[in-house]
Design a protein around this motif. Sequence first.
Motif, PDB file in Angstrom:
ATOM      1  N   VAL A 123      -2.616  -8.704   6.165  1.00 58.01           N
ATOM      2  CA  VAL A 123      -2.397  -8.719   5.302  1.00 58.01           C
ATOM      3  C   VAL A 123      -1.148  -9.732   4.501  1.00 58.01           C
ATOM      4  O   VAL A 123      -0.712  -9.626   3.477  1.00 58.01           O
ATOM      5  N   ALA A 124      -0.289  -9.555   6.041  1.00 60.86           N
ATOM      6  CA  ALA A 124       1.724 -10.207   5.564  1.00 60.86           C
ATOM      7  C   ALA A 124       1.864 -10.864   7.563  1.00 60.86           C
ATOM      8  O   ALA A 124       1.352 -10.140   7.772  1.00 60.86           O
ATOM      9  N   PRO A 125       2.232 -12.104   7.306  1.00 65.31           N
ATOM     10  CA  PRO A 125       2.448 -12.806   7.871  1.00 65.31           C
ATOM     11  C   PRO A 125       2.993 -11.875   9.513  1.00 65.31           C
ATOM     12  O   PRO A 125       3.847 -10.962   9.183  1.00 65.31           O
ATOM     13  N   GLY A 126       2.040 -11.426  10.022  1.00 62.36           N
ATOM     14  CA  GLY A 126       2.492 -10.521  11.122  1.00 62.36           C
ATOM     15  C   GLY A 126       2.023  -9.134  10.984  1.00 62.36           C
ATOM     16  O   GLY A 126       2.942  -7.858  11.896  1.00 62.36           O
ATOM     17  N   ARG A 127       1.490  -8.823  10.004  1.00 63.83           N
ATOM     18  CA  ARG A 127       0.935  -7.305   9.297  1.00 63.83           C
ATOM     19  C   ARG A 127       0.652  -7.098  10.255  1.00 63.83           C
ATOM     20  O   ARG A 127      -0.398  -7.792  10.287  1.00 63.83           O
ATOM     21  N   ASN A 128      -0.261  -5.643  10.056  1.00 65.88           N
ATOM     22  CA  ASN A 128      -1.314  -5.540   9.714  1.00 65.88           C
ATOM     23  C   ASN A 128      -2.277  -6.377   9.405  1.00 65.88           C
ATOM     24  O   ASN A 128      -3.058  -6.858   8.485  1.00 65.88           O
ATOM     25  N   GLN A 144      -1.429  -2.837  -0.352  1.00 64.28           N
ATOM     26  CA  GLN A 144      -1.223  -4.212   0.437  1.00 64.28           C
ATOM     27  C   GLN A 144      -2.506  -4.816   0.907  1.00 64.28           C
ATOM     28  O   GLN A 144      -2.318  -6.070   1.044  1.00 64.28           O
ATOM     29  N   GLN A 194      -4.406  -5.867  -0.783  1.00 62.66           N
ATOM     30  CA  GLN A 194      -4.721  -6.835  -2.090  1.00 62.66           C
ATOM     31  C   GLN A 194      -3.860  -8.043  -2.242  1.00 62.66           C
ATOM     32  O   GLN A 194      -4.402  -8.871  -2.551  1.00 62.66           O
ATOM     33  N   PHE A 195      -3.352  -7.987  -0.966  1.00 62.53           N
ATOM     34  CA  PHE A 195      -3.047  -9.306  -1.295  1.00 62.53           C
ATOM     35  C   PHE A 195      -3.522  -9.912   0.056  1.00 62.53           C
ATOM     36  O   PHE A 195      -4.150 -11.572   0.321  1.00 62.53           O
ATOM     37  N   LEU A 196      -5.363  -9.888   0.191  1.00 60.37           N
ATOM     38  CA  LEU A 196      -6.254 -10.553   0.923  1.00 60.37           C
ATOM     39  C   LEU A 196      -6.773 -11.567  -0.142  1.00 60.37           C
ATOM     40  O   LEU A 196      -7.056 -11.706   0.549  1.00 60.37           O
ATOM     41  N   LYS A 197      -6.461 -11.029  -1.257  1.00 58.56           N
ATOM     42  CA  LYS A 197      -7.651 -12.054  -2.181  1.00 58.56           C
ATOM     43  C   LYS A 197      -6.082 -13.136  -2.891  1.00 58.56           C
ATOM     44  O   LYS A 197      -4.913 -13.088  -2.138  1.00 58.56           O
TER      45      LYS A 197
END
Lengths: 171, 171
Positions: A44-49, A159, A161-164
């Motif tokens: 979802v963001a760099p280095g996150r789940n 969180q 949501q950032f996949l879009k």
Amino acid sequence: MIIENVTNQQEVLVKMVLDTWYAKTAQLDKLLSDLSDEQLMEEVAPGRNRGFYLLGHLTTLADSIFPLLGYEKQAAHLWEPYVKMPDKKNDDLPTVSDLRKDWTIVITVLREKLAGISVQEWFEKHTAVTKEDFLREPHRNKLNVILSRLGHLDYHLGQMQFLKPRGENGE
Amino acid sequence: MIIENVTNQQEVLVKMVLDTWYAKTAQLDKLLSDLSDEQLMEEVAPGRNRGFYLLGHLTTLADSIFPLLGYEKQAAHLWEPYVKMPDKKNDDLPTVSDLRKDWTIVITVLREKLAGISVQEWFEKHTAVTKEDFLREPHRNKLNVILSRLGHLDYHLGQMQFLKPRGENGE
């Protein structure tokens, strides 16, 4: 008259919490239908789940509502990989497609069960609190289980949501 | 006996929602104390809102609770830049240090006001709904304002968590 009024308000409050729960799970449903399996495999963001890890995490946390209300889990196998284990430490995860199905089953069965709980019952203790503790802490009732899961769902929805892609209301 | 019991449950429910609000705002307080002004200037994820923009956004949304309950805003100047304008489209923003102060003022004054609202009042209509609509939609009460802001706070808290370095419970 007073009793009717007050009971009415209880009903209203239960409805407020349940309607919010249905709206938020529908929001995740919508997000899932907008995202491909490939997008869900991304962080979802760099280095996150990764997205699908959060989906598994949200599914098993929703599933954990069942026993707190006195019912059986629908997807007990998800607890270990999506709560006990962090993301990327486990090679033996279900496919994204299986996870999508698990989410739908859990949410659908949960909705049926929630609809059958009376207003009065919502204010009774959930199964993980003793009668003694409940006398001291009457907020540990069944409705509070939904309220706390709601917060958890919102937190991770923000969180995921950032996949879009950016610009598609992806903030 | 029945009235007492039911009234008690009303109190419990108001307490549940308010305690959750206090807990979540405390969670943001803690996050803010962990983050430097420089960290708050960073994007929460590549190409997304900056941390301080989300702080301004959460502050003005908390501030918007006041008029819905019949009080005056504490930081009305934040609505335009943090709701009407997207991030990075405005060069005339308050400093992070000013924003931290605004957040604290809004949350502190709000807590005082919330504490003065009676259980009965929480079930009355908020100011943005007409008497006629409220008869049809009794869930549009004052407590629901807090409930909906709670969801919004959680949503962005999940995103702001990414400002913390990975490995520091930053998932």
